[in-house]
Each structure stands twice: as structure tokens, then as C-alpha cells.
Design a protein around this motif. Structure first.
Motif, PDB file in Angstrom:
ATOM      1  N   ALA A 189       0.808  -1.215   0.000  1.00  0.00           N
ATOM      2  CA  ALA A 189       0.000   0.000   0.000  1.00  0.00           C
ATOM      3  C   ALA A 189       0.846   1.272   0.000  1.00  0.00           C
ATOM      4  O   ALA A 189       0.417   2.303  -0.520  1.00  0.00           O
ATOM      5  N   LEU A 190       2.037   1.185   0.596  1.00  0.00           N
ATOM      6  CA  LEU A 190       2.816   2.398   0.812  1.00  0.00           C
ATOM      7  C   LEU A 190       3.145   3.162  -0.481  1.00  0.00           C
ATOM      8  O   LEU A 190       2.948   4.386  -0.538  1.00  0.00           O
ATOM      9  N   PRO A 191       3.634   2.474  -1.527  1.00  0.00           N
ATOM     10  CA  PRO A 191       3.925   3.229  -2.750  1.00  0.00           C
ATOM     11  C   PRO A 191       2.701   3.949  -3.302  1.00  0.00           C
ATOM     12  O   PRO A 191       2.803   5.082  -3.795  1.00  0.00           O
ATOM     13  N   LEU A 192       1.543   3.302  -3.201  1.00  0.00           N
ATOM     14  CA  LEU A 192       0.327   3.934  -3.711  1.00  0.00           C
ATOM     15  C   LEU A 192      -0.018   5.160  -2.878  1.00  0.00           C
ATOM     16  O   LEU A 192      -0.433   6.195  -3.409  1.00  0.00           O
ATOM     17  N   LEU A 193       0.177   5.055  -1.565  1.00  0.00           N
ATOM     18  CA  LEU A 193      -0.109   6.190  -0.688  1.00  0.00           C
ATOM     19  C   LEU A 193       0.792   7.371  -1.032  1.00  0.00           C
ATOM     20  O   LEU A 193       0.332   8.510  -1.169  1.00  0.00           O
ATOM     21  N   LEU A 194       2.087   7.070  -1.207  1.00  0.00           N
ATOM     22  CA  LEU A 194       3.032   8.132  -1.540  1.00  0.00           C
ATOM     23  C   LEU A 194       2.626   8.830  -2.832  1.00  0.00           C
ATOM     24  O   LEU A 194       2.596  10.061  -2.914  1.00  0.00           O
ATOM     25  N   LEU A 195       2.301   8.024  -3.843  1.00  0.00           N
ATOM     26  CA  LEU A 195       1.933   8.621  -5.127  1.00  0.00           C
ATOM     27  C   LEU A 195       0.662   9.441  -5.006  1.00  0.00           C
ATOM     28  O   LEU A 195       0.522  10.490  -5.638  1.00  0.00           O
ATOM     29  N   THR A 196      -0.273   8.962  -4.207  1.00  0.00           N
ATOM     30  CA  THR A 196      -1.527   9.692  -4.020  1.00  0.00           C
ATOM     31  C   THR A 196      -1.246  11.092  -3.462  1.00  0.00           C
ATOM     32  O   THR A 196      -1.814  12.087  -3.912  1.00  0.00           O
ATOM     33  N   VAL A 197      -0.336  11.157  -2.492  1.00  0.00           N
ATOM     34  CA  VAL A 197      -0.018  12.454  -1.895  1.00  0.00           C
ATOM     35  C   VAL A 197       0.796  13.312  -2.860  1.00  0.00           C
ATOM     36  O   VAL A 197       0.495  14.483  -3.079  1.00  0.00           O
ATOM     37  N   ILE A 198       1.817  12.698  -3.460  1.00  0.00           N
ATOM     38  CA  ILE A 198       2.696  13.480  -4.341  1.00  0.00           C
ATOM     39  C   ILE A 198       1.904  14.066  -5.506  1.00  0.00           C
ATOM     40  O   ILE A 198       1.995  15.261  -5.815  1.00  0.00           O
ATOM     41  N   LEU A 199       1.098  13.211  -6.149  1.00  0.00           N
ATOM     42  CA  LEU A 199       0.320  13.703  -7.290  1.00  0.00           C
ATOM     43  C   LEU A 199      -0.681  14.762  -6.863  1.00  0.00           C
ATOM     44  O   LEU A 199      -1.088  15.611  -7.654  1.00  0.00           O
ATOM     45  N   GLY A 200      -1.078  14.714  -5.586  1.00  0.00           N
ATOM     46  CA  GLY A 200      -2.034  15.697  -5.116  1.00  0.00           C
ATOM     47  C   GLY A 200      -1.379  17.019  -4.769  1.00  0.00           C
ATOM     48  O   GLY A 200      -1.951  18.083  -4.997  1.00  0.00           O
ATOM     49  N   VAL A 201      -0.164  16.962  -4.229  1.00  0.00           N
ATOM     50  CA  VAL A 201       0.474  18.185  -3.745  1.00  0.00           C
ATOM     51  C   VAL A 201       1.252  18.883  -4.867  1.00  0.00           C
ATOM     52  O   VAL A 201       1.168  20.090  -5.036  1.00  0.00           O
ATOM     53  N   VAL A 202       2.044  18.116  -5.620  1.00  0.00           N
ATOM     54  CA  VAL A 202       2.829  18.729  -6.702  1.00  0.00           C
ATOM     55  C   VAL A 202       2.500  18.095  -8.054  1.00  0.00           C
ATOM     56  O   VAL A 202       3.302  17.349  -8.609  1.00  0.00           O
ATOM     57  N   PRO A 203       1.337  18.381  -8.601  1.00  0.00           N
ATOM     58  CA  PRO A 203       0.995  17.777  -9.894  1.00  0.00           C
ATOM     59  C   PRO A 203       1.710  18.445 -11.056  1.00  0.00           C
ATOM     60  O   PRO A 203       1.740  17.896 -12.159  1.00  0.00           O
ATOM     61  N   GLN A 204       2.308  19.635 -10.791  1.00  0.00           N
ATOM     62  CA  GLN A 204       2.815  20.430 -11.912  1.00  0.00           C
ATOM     63  C   GLN A 204       3.852  19.698 -12.763  1.00  0.00           C
ATOM     64  O   GLN A 204       3.752  19.709 -13.997  1.00  0.00           O
ATOM     65  N   PRO A 205       4.859  19.028 -12.177  1.00  0.00           N
ATOM     66  CA  PRO A 205       5.834  18.332 -13.032  1.00  0.00           C
ATOM     67  C   PRO A 205       5.175  17.297 -13.938  1.00  0.00           C
ATOM     68  O   PRO A 205       5.564  17.145 -15.111  1.00  0.00           O
ATOM     69  N   PHE A 206       4.169  16.616 -13.404  1.00  0.00           N
ATOM     70  CA  PHE A 206       3.492  15.610 -14.223  1.00  0.00           C
ATOM     71  C   PHE A 206       2.752  16.277 -15.372  1.00  0.00           C
ATOM     72  O   PHE A 206       2.803  15.837 -16.518  1.00  0.00           O
ATOM     73  N   ILE A 207       2.068  17.371 -15.039  1.00  0.00           N
ATOM     74  CA  ILE A 207       1.316  18.084 -16.076  1.00  0.00           C
ATOM     75  C   ILE A 207       2.269  18.579 -17.169  1.00  0.00           C
ATOM     76  O   ILE A 207       1.957  18.522 -18.359  1.00  0.00           O
TER      77      ILE A 207
END
Lengths: 508, 482
Positions: free
Chosen positions: A465-483
Motif C-alpha cells: 500500500a505504501l507506494p500507492l499512498l506516496l503517489l496519491t499524496v505526491i500527485l495531489g500536492v505537486v501535480p505540476q511536473p506531471f502536467i
């Protein structure tokens, strides 16, 4: 090194060899599968580091394959697919890791074989740039999933798996006719034909409007069934409820994305006139999916079915974002695909973990779990909040962008974005209703005696579960690099879709 | 007849010799040794014949225009011999178990193969008819080779009566054609018909009779009635062979006559063939859906596959890609359908019966590799990649769309979905149900397992790299285009 994409196709296949030799040793088979999928994940991350932010296809490999038919092995990634590949490999790794912990008890070797074959198909779908190759990978996903649901599934697994296969095949075989039609239409004066996507984008002037109307329908049906869009969604609840946990994770996390991805990769760029013709239908169906999926979720008695129907609503946001045909909507749709992969994959994981412990899935039979399981509650709570679109977690970003795009929509239907935007926004509210209500009934309330001695998350479950949790937070807080990665490629697709005369030189 | 003529038909001579040798060996050796030696002799002989196909014989006409050797001939020769080898390799255990006379069995397969090869090299109505009969008559015997079995006898007599009837129809049609064109060789017929321009009454009668006659041989709906009973009643290895060999030969004849000789005909028979194709595939699939016996289900499904092949024939105006599609599909169908029937040989059942769906329960656990091969053949018959069956569907849909028959392409796609339901139901029973008490005993012969292993591997491999076969089919289809 430029062969990294082919490496991604080959690694799971190579994993089959040791699996064959260890076919009598279940422990070794598990280790082989875990190692293979982990290496695959690492290679996909390496692939990510080789990617440069720009519009065209990268890491392209081309190999003559069927010269007598003008078909080649052509793979490459752009901003749309570059995150979907690591998402696939991560979810597969988690699914295999979780399965090896005791969730699957019979025929381990066959199970792992099916998962590795499935991974070949899933990764292949996101990197194939030749329609023939794409179709092969698209169908390659089918048989392993058919076996995973049918052999390791629940009591009604045979009904569910046959329904899944028949629905999917009906769509994809019509798409095959569409592919051949495109192939024939691509002929030039000398009669040479092609199915390579970059070439076809340049040649799409040869596709007249009525041709696009029918062929987009053929492609669209396949993707709409896979996604699934309403009214083709009825296979999904059955398949999810009967599938083993790992099967559900991959089915929701990856297989559904093949539909949305197909629209973006092939539907929009190749058939701009077809898209325009079908736009009203597609928008209406998307909004209906959001509202219907949410409403139906709210009244589910079965926890797993609730998550399954919530997928229908979430995928409605994906199609809505795609078909409002603007940059915000499109970027939102791609992000929503990633978010849905991580979050819904995680929700299925937790429903599965919960079921393994309590052997109950009916919401009415559960309750008070929060009292014994602090860790479980924390993880599950975060994913539920992400799924309902709480700002600061990833679900919000995608849905917000899609809504933004919808409000700015000025398309063909008589009703514009100011009508559809608020309607879709109601779906977000409904999501909060059914998810929080479910969470309350399952986690809170008095402790039940039968559950008192059940243990909290094990170390393996936390690792999953941990990797999914991390990604959930990261994508939520700093989506800009992904965008920033997604935007240039998506911009190109939107321009191809909205301007029939727009052409680009693909990747040379 | 010159020496060059004899050299040209070397493969046929070798196959005939193999049949004779099989009969002599059977008479000389005692039963146990013969059972061991016969399959080896047959397969070795056929492999030599296969090699001789690739030996260079200049293309052209032989036997004063009765025989033509071209790429088309070579392709079909190779297909027929490969199928005969496959059929011979899967049979020994079954023959020994049932006390079927082995010498006759192998000789019959070889004789029938010679007939099929004769069809492929015919350039004259007379050669064609002789080949057709040489191919079919041994099959009547093959169907009834288990003399004490009632079902086998029923199958043989049904097959014989309807076969004789269809031969008569065909011969009558050929006579009309001769009456119209005053020629029996294809080239002259084609020229006369081309010069004649618009089709007149007698030509259409000839065309209709020939279509019906060949339709019987290929089992095209509504001329398919004999197929399920004959396939179901015949001993399973014989069914495996007769479901592919004669069908491939019938399509060789259809291509030679309908596309080659009658091609220039003004009347647009492609519409008729397209409708027949649609009816055939749909009819076969719908009835197959209702079957609970795997052997009968496969029999009906083979009718459906006839429809897919016929669709490519109907698309003849698309050029060589249509002929190539027929050739490719015939080859793919031959390997996967023969393989699927042969997988039923793992079950020790009474008489000639095939396994019912319930009897397949738990096969995946009881015989993992056999079940895997069966599953691969079924997936290929469904048309799911990466198998040769998928490539075959792809190459058939292509000329069909090219010829402007978009509706037929959609019918093919929808039919493939229907077929998926009953093919995958077999997989369900093999892998997803546990074996119950009443499942039949599993028997396995080494030659059966080995040949099924090779064939299923080939089905996947040629699904991934089909280029060489398709290229060859494309070249073989060239002589049909004029």
C-alpha cells in the motif's frame, strides 16, 4: 540505449522461462514472478528518465515485421503514455506481491504465468504505435484476465468471466474491421498501405467524413466497452466482484485505461470528423456515467461492487475530459486515469485485505473496524478521501481540471459547458456522499465480537500500500511536473482532433 | 507422356508409392510390428514427398495440358502433405486401442491425399473430377473403417450417398459447361466465356450446378447437412483428417474452377457467394452454440470456418489478396482444426463418440500439456492473437473490405464473437471445473503428444511471424489472376 521499450515487452516473457523450470516449486515461482515484475518496474522508471519533455513520440523502435502487408513492429511513447507504463508495472508488481502473500492458494505457477502474460499485453498496449501491433497487445490482455477471473475468482466466476470476454471481444472484433478499413483507406496511388500511427496521422486527409463516422464508431465501441462507458458497463461489476483481489487491482487500475488511452491515441488524432459527429452522444454518455455510477454506488450493499460502480463514475470523468476537446480537460483526463489507477487499485486492495480477514463483504455485516485496525483505517481513509476528490490528494487535481475543461467547453451539442459543468460537479458531491457513508458504516460503530482478535495490516500489506499512498499524496500536492510532461503531447492531440487540416511531422 | 511429365508429378508418385508400401508392409509383418513400423514408414515417406514439392519443377503445362504446375499447385501440395503427416502422427494409439486395421488406415490417408493433390494440379475439368473422386472415395471408407460401430456405419453411408449425389450434380454442371464452351481445359473455357461476354441461360445453369456440387464438398450451408453426422460418427482421427483435407481440396477446386475458369463470367456471382458465406458462418456458429458434445460442436464450427473462407472467395475481385486469403486461411484452419479434433483422442470413450463438455472437466489438471495445446487451438480458432487464427481472420477481412463488402466484414466479426462463446466454454470446462467421478480415462500416446506439441507451437509461432507463409500464399494466388 534506445531499446528500452522492447526490453519492457521482453522481460515478462523472459520471466516465463524460469517459471517453467520451477513449475513444481510454488515458493520459487512466487519469487520469480516478484523479481520479474520488480525488474520490469525498475526498467520502466529508467525509461521515464530517458524521456524528454516535448510533443512527439520518443524512444521509437521500428522493425520490419510483415513486409508483405506493410506492417512493422513500431513502438514509442509520448507524454500521454509515458506515465501509464510505470503505473502498469507498479500495479502489476503490487498485485503479484500481494497475491504471493497467501491470497491465492491453488495453482500458483499458472497464476503467475497468467500475470506475466497479462503484463506483456498491458505494457504493449501503451507503447504500440502500429495499429496491428496495438490490436495484438489489446487482445493479449484478454485471455490471461479471462483465466484469472475464471480460475481464481469467486462463486459466480464463470458467468462473470464469460461475460467479460464476450463483451470485450464484441467490441474489439469490430475494431479489427475498423483497423482493416483504415489499412485499406491508407492506400496511395501505388497501392502501398500502412498501419503505422505516425504515418496514418499524416495521411488522414484520405479519410472522408462518412468513412470516419463509421470507423470511429467501430473503434469507439471497442474502447467504450473496455472503459467502460454506459450502457456497456454491465460486465464490470460482475467481473470485479468475482475477480481475485489482484485481478481487480489490475483490471480497474490498468485494463480500463486501455479504453481511455485508445480514444486519445487513435480516436482523436485519426478521426477528427468522426469525433465531431459523435461528440453529443459521447458527452451525454460521459455525464450520465458520472451521475449514474455515483447514484448506483450509493445503494450498493456489497463493498466490492460499490468500488466497482465508483469506477464507472470515475471513468466518466475521463471520457468527459477527453471529449470536451480542450487542453485542461485532456490533461485532467490523463491525470484522472493515473489517479484512478493508483487510488481505485488501492481501494480494491483494501477491500481484498479486509475480506481476507473478516470473510465478509456486505457493508451491513461490517462495522467498528477502526477500533482494532488503526493502520488499516489510516490507509483506507486516505484512499477514500482521494477517491472522492479531497484537495491536496490526487483525485482532486484530475477532476478539477476536467471540470474546468468542461466549463470551457464550446462544442457541437446545443448545450454548452455551462450546462454540463455543473451537472458533472454534482457527481463530485455524490462521490463524497457514497464514499463517506460507506466509510462510516464499515469502519466506525461498535466493535463486533467476531472481529475483535483480527490483526491489523501485515508488513507485506503495508509494503503493497505504501507506494500507492506516496503517489496519491505526491500527485495531489505537486501535480505540476506531471502536467508539464503530459501537456505538450496532449496539446498536439487536441489540435489534431479539432483542426482536420492540422498535420505534424511525427517523429523524424 | 514424356519423362518431363513424370518428373512434374513426382510428389504424387511418391505419395502413391507410400500408400502401396504401407499395404505391403502390413501384409508382411505381424500385427504388433506393423503397428510400430507403419506410422514411421508413412510419415517418413510423406516427409520425402514434402521435400520433393520444393524441388524445382519448371512451372508450366504437362500431360498435354491436363496438368499444370505453378505456385498454386506447390502451395496446396505442401498443405495436403503436412495435414496428412499430422493426421498420421496423431493416430497410432487410437488405432491400436480400437483394433482398426492400420495398413488400410495409412494407405487410405495417402490415397486421399493423392486425390487432393491432383485437384491442385488440374488444369482441365477431367483431371479435376478424377482428383475429386480419388480424394473422396477413400474418405467414405475411412468414415466406416470401424465396421462394428453403428454410428460409424451411419456416418459412412450418409457421407457416401450425399457425396455421390453431389458428385453427380457437379458432373452434370461440368457437362453443361462443356456444352457451352466445347472445351474441358480451364484456359480455353475462360477465353470462350470472356469472348462470349454476357452470360446466357446455359452458362448460368452450369455455374449454379457447379456451385452446388462444390458447395456440398466444402459443406456450405444449405448443402452441409451431411457434415455433422459424418464428422460425429467417424472415428476421431478420421474426423480430424476429413474435416480439413477434403475441405482444403474443395477450396482448391473452387478456386481453380470458379475463380480460374469461370472468373471472366459476366454474371456477378460474388454476391451469391457473399450471401452463402454469411449464411454459412452464421448457421454453423448458431447451431454449434447449442451443442454439448465437443466433437459435434467442432463439426458445426468447421462449417462456420467454411463461411469465413468462402467470404474471401466472394471477394475475388479484390485481386491476389483474396486468393492469398483463401490459401492462408485453408492452411491455418487445417492445422488448428485437425489439432482440435486430435485433442479429443486423449479421452478413452466408447465407439466413435467425442467428449461431452462435462467429460472435459478438470482436463487442465489431469493432462496439463494436452489441455494447453487444446486451449491454444481453440484460442486460434476463435481468432485471438497471437495465433495463426487471428492472422487468418485479418487477411480474410482485408480483401472482403477491399471488394466493398463491408457488411460481410461486420458479419464475420460478429460471428467470431458467437464462436468465442462456445470455444471458450470448452476452456472453461477444462480449467475451471474440477474432474468428477464419471470423467473418462485419459490415454496418451507419445506420438500424439509430440505432434500436438509441435502443431500448437507452430500455431503460436506462425501467429507471431506469419510473413513467409503469407508471402508464399500471395505468390501462389498469382496464377489465378488474369
Amino acid at each position: 540505449m534506445t531499446n528500452v521499450l522492447s526490453l519492457l515487452v521482453v522481460i515478462p516473457l523472459a520471466g516465463l522461462v524460469p517459471l517453467f523450470f520451477f513449475r513444481r516449486d510454488e515458493r520459487a515461482a512466487k519469487q520469480v514472478a516478484i523479481t520479474t515484475t520488480f525488474v520490469e518496474f525498475l526498467v520502466s522508471l529508467w525509461m521515464l528518465t530517458q524521456f524528454h519533455v516535448q510533443a512527439g513520440f520518443q524512444l521509437v523502435e521500428r522493425l520490419e515485421w510483415l513486409p508483405s502487408l506493410g506492417i512493422s513492429y513500431l513502438v514509442g511513447v509520448d507524454g500521454i503514455s509515458v506515465f501509464l507504463v510505470p503505473m502498469t508495472t507498479l500495479l502489476t508488481f503490487i498485485a503479484v506481491l500481494y497475491s504471493s502473500g497467501g491470497a491465492i492458494k491453488t495453482r500458483i505457477v499458472e497464476y503467475m504465468t497468467a500475470f506475466l502474460l497479462l503484463e506483456v499485453g498491458m505494457v504493449g498496449v501503451f507503447i504500440a504505435l502500429d495499429l496491428f501491433l496495438f490490436y495484438i497487445f489489446f487482445e493479449l490482455m484478454l485471455v490471461p484476465m479471462y483465466l484469472i477471473i475464471g480460475i481464481w475468482g469467486g462463486p459466480r466466476r464463470i458467468y462473470a468471466t464469460l461475460k467479460f470476454v464476450i463483451f470485450t471481444l464484441a467490441g474489439s472484433l469490430l475494431m479489427l474491421v475498423g483497423i482493416v478499413a483504415v489499412y485499406i483507406q491508407s492506400a496511395d496511388a501505388t497501392g502501398s498501405r500502412t498501419l503505422s500511427l505516425p504515418d496514418l496521422i499524416e495521411l488522414r486527409g484520405r479519410f472522408p467524413a462518412d468513412f470516419q463516422f463509421w470507423v470511429f464508431l467501430a473503434f469507439g465501441l471497442a474502447f467504450a466497452i473496455k472503459l467502460p462507458m454506459i450502457p456497456f458497463h454491465t460486465w464490470l461489476p460482475d467481473a470485479h466482484v468475482e475477480a481475485p483481489t489482484a485481478g481487480s487491482i489490475v483490471l480497474a487500475g490498468v485494463l480500463l485505461k486501455a479504453g481511455g488511452y485508445g480514444f486519445l491515441r487513435f480516436g482523436l488524432p485519426l478521426f477528427p470528423l468522426g469525433v465531431q459527429a459523435w461528440l453529443p452522444v459521447l458527452i451525454v454518455l460521459s455525464v450520465v456515467a458520472i451521475l449514474y455510477g455515483a447514484t448506483v454506488s450509493a445503494v450498493q450493499k456489497d463493498l466490492k461492487k460499490l468500488v466497482a460502480y465508483s469506477s464507472v463514475a470515475h471513468m466518466g470523468f475521463v471520457t468527459l475530459g477527453i471529449f470536451v476537446l480542450n487542453l485542461q480537460g485532456g490533461v485532467g483526463a490523463v491525470l484522472q486515469m493515473l489517479n484512478h489507477g493508483f487510488v481505485t487499485g488501492a481501494l480494491f486492495l483494501f477491500v481484498g485485505i479486509q475480506y481476507e480477514k473478516t470473510h465478509r463483504r456486505m457493508i451491513a455485516d461490517l462495522g467498528g473496524l477502526a477500533n482494532m485496525w488503526p493502520l488499516f483505517t489510516t490507509f483506507f481513509g486516505v484512499f477514500v478521501l482521494a477517491s472522492l476528490g479531497l484537495p491536496g490528494l490526487n483525485g482532486f487535481v484530475g477532476e478539477f481540471l476536467v471540470l474546468l475543461g468542461t466549463f470551457g467547453f464550446s462544442g457541437a451539442p446545443p448545450l454548452g459547458g455551462l450546462f454540463w459543468g455543473p451537472l458533472a460537479a454534482i457527481g463530485v458531491i455524490l462521490a463524497a456522499v457514497y464514499l463517506l457513508w460507506m466509510f462510516q458504516r464499515v469502519m466506525y460503530g461498535p466493535v463486533r465480537e467476531a472481529f475483535r482478535s483480527l490483526p491489523d495490516l501485515s508488513r507485506l500489506e503495508i509494503a503493497c500500500a505504501l507506494p500507492l499512498l506516496l503517489l496519491t499524496v505526491i500527485l495531489g500536492v505537486v501535480p505540476q511536473p506531471f502536467i508539464a510532461y503530459i501537456e505538450p503531447s496532449l496539446d498536439r492531440v487536441i489540435r489534431l482532433a479539432t483542426d482536420p487540416s492540422f498535420t505534424v511531422v511525427a517523429f523524424r | 507422356m514424356t519423362a518431363a511429365d513424370l518428373v512434374a508429378v513426382y510428389p504424387e508418385i511418391i505419395v502413391t508409392a507410400v500408400a502401396m508400401i504401407a499395404l505391403v508392409v502390413d501384409a508382411l509383418l505381424d500385427r504388433r510390428r506393423a503397428a510400430l513400423a507403419l506410422p514411421i514408414i508413412t510419415i517418413a515417406g510423406l516427409v520425402v514427398a514434402l521435400a520433393s514439392v520444393f524441388n524445382f519443377v519448371p512451372a508450366g503445362a504437362y500431360f498435354r495440358g491436363f496438368v499444370t504446375i505453378d505456385a498454386f499447385t506447390s502451395f496446396f501440395r505442401a498443405v495436403f502433405i503436412v495435414l496428412a503427416i499430422f493426421a498420421a502422427a496423431v493416430s497410432p494409439a487410437y488405432l491400436a486401442r480400437r483394433g482398426v486395421p492400420a495398413g488400410e488406415y495409412y494407405a487410405i490417408i495417402c490415397f486421399s491425399t493423392v486425390g487432393a493433390m491432383t485437384i491442385a494440379l488440374s488444369s482441365d475439368l477431367i483431371t479435376l473430377f478424377v482428383g475429386l473422386e480419388t480424394m473422396t472415395i477413400p474418405i467414405y471408407v475411412l468414415a466406416g473403417i470401424q465396421r462394428t460401430d453403428r454410428f460409424a456405419n451411419e456416418a459412412a453411408i450418409k457421407y457416401f450417398l450425399l457425396g455421390a449425389f453431389s458428385s453427380a450434380l457437379l458432373l452434370y454442371g461440368l457437362a453443361w459447361l462443356y456444352g457451352v464452351t466445347k472445351a474441358t481445359d480451364f484456359a480455353t473455357i475462360a477465353n470462350v466465356l470472356a469472348a462470349q461476354g454476357i452470360a446466357n441461360g446455359p452458362t448460368i445453369v452450369a455455374l449454379a450446378l457447379i456451385t452446388v456440387g462444390l458447395g456440398f464438398k466444402a459443406a456450405i450451408v444449405p448443402f452441409h447437412q451431411w457434415t455433422p453426422d459424418a464428422y460425429d460418427g467417424a472415428p476421431t482421427p478420421a474426423t480430424a483428417f476429413m474435416s480439413v483435407g477434403p475441405k482444403a481440396a474443395a477450396f482448391a477446386a473452387i478456386l481453380r474452377v470458379l475463380v480460374g475458369a469461370l472468373g471472366p463470367l459476366g454474371v456477378d456471382w460474388s454476391a451469391v457467394l457473399a450471401i452463402l458465406a454469411a449464411v454459412t458462418m452464421t448457421g454453423g456458429n448458431i447451431v454449434a452454440l447449442a451443442q454439448t458434445n465437443t466433437k459435434r460442436m467442432l463439426a458445426y464450427s468447421s462449417i462456420a470456418h467454411t463461411g469465413y473462407i468462402l467470404a474471401a472467395v466472394a471477394a475475388a475481385k479484390a485481386g491476389p489478396s483474396a486468393g492469398a486469403a483463401v490459401l492462408f486461411y485453408v492452411f491455418a484452419y487445417g492445422v488448428m482444426n485437425l489439432g482440435a479434433f486430435a485433442c479429443l483422442l486423449y479421452f478413452d470413450l466408447e465407439g466413435t463418440r467425442g467428449a461431452s463438455l462435462d467429460e472435459l472437466n478438470g482436463f487442465g489438471r489431469r493432462q496439463p500439456l494436452g489441455a494447453l495445446a487444446f486451449a491454444i487451438f481453440l484460442v486460434s480458432l476463435t481468432g485471438i492473437p497471437p495465433t495463426i487464427g487471428f492472422v487468418a481472420k485479418f487477411v480474410v477481412i482485408q480483401p472482403v473490405l477491399d471488394a466493398g463488402l463491408a457488411w460481410l466484414a461486420v458479419v464475420i466479426a460478429l460471428n467470431a464473437v458467437l464462436a468465442a462463446f462456445y470455444y471458450l466454454r470448452v476452456v472453461v470446462h477444462m480449467y475451471m471445473y474440477e474432474a468428477e467421478e464419471k470423467v473418462p480415462r485419459i490415454v496418451s500416446g507419445r506420438s500424439l503428444s509430440v505432434s500436438l506439441g509441435i502443431a500448437s507451437f507452430a500455431v503460436v509461432l506462425l501467429g507471431i511471424v506469419p510473413n513467409s507463409i503469407y508471402q508464399w500464399a500471395l505468390e501462389a494466388a498469382q496464377p489465378l489472376v488474369r
